[in-house]
Design an enzyme around this catalytic site. Sequence first.
Site, PDB file in Angstrom:
ATOM      1  N   GLN A  80       0.847  -1.197   0.000  1.00 38.85           N
ATOM      2  CA  GLN A  80       0.000   0.000   0.000  1.00 38.85           C
ATOM      3  C   GLN A  80       0.881   1.246   0.000  1.00 38.85           C
ATOM      4  O   GLN A  80       1.110   1.862   1.037  1.00 38.85           O
ATOM      5  CB  GLN A  80      -0.895  -0.030   1.249  1.00 38.85           C
ATOM      6  N   PHE A  81       1.399   1.638  -1.175  1.00 39.30           N
ATOM      7  CA  PHE A  81       2.293   2.790  -1.247  1.00 39.30           C
ATOM      8  C   PHE A  81       1.606   4.078  -0.816  1.00 39.30           C
ATOM      9  O   PHE A  81       2.250   5.025  -0.372  1.00 39.30           O
ATOM     10  CB  PHE A  81       2.905   2.933  -2.646  1.00 39.30           C
ATOM     11  N   THR A  82       0.281   4.132  -0.890  1.00 38.07           N
ATOM     12  CA  THR A  82      -0.430   5.361  -0.548  1.00 38.07           C
ATOM     13  C   THR A  82      -0.346   5.698   0.941  1.00 38.07           C
ATOM     14  O   THR A  82      -0.697   6.816   1.334  1.00 38.07           O
ATOM     15  CB  THR A  82      -1.910   5.292  -0.980  1.00 38.07           C
TER      16      THR A  82
END
Length: 147
Positions: A80-82
């Site tokens: 989950q890079f966000t």
Amino acid sequence: MRILVQRVTSARVTVGAGSAAETVAEIRPGGQGLLALVGVTHTDDVAKAQKLAEKLWQLRILDDERSASDVGAPILVVSQFTLYGNTTKGRRPTWNAAAPGAVAEPLVDAFAQALAGLGARVETGVFGADMQVELVNDGPVTLLLEL
């Protein structure tokens, strides 16, 4: 490294759409498990991934103050890079603090492997894929783990 942990009674990751949709990972209904959304930044390394895996495995957030290690609860790991999105200016997030895929993917894998090495039953999403994540948050309980 940031891990957004949700206590769940079920969770599922699907990749693709319509008739091509495929479930790639699942915590089936009928108990408790943990959904771990994992974000990686530029300064993270394997040692941090291992420490966070140990922390998550021992974290007492299940019923009766038990941990996943106490009850053998499954853990679903999803990149989950966000989690490293910056929203302090304007209306469009920036992703500068998120590590690029070539750095992040091996560390998300290291985190999942460290959990498995501790005895966890681990399922994973598909790194970089457009995933649909369904979950039933139990409690609700949601925590942010960082080192």
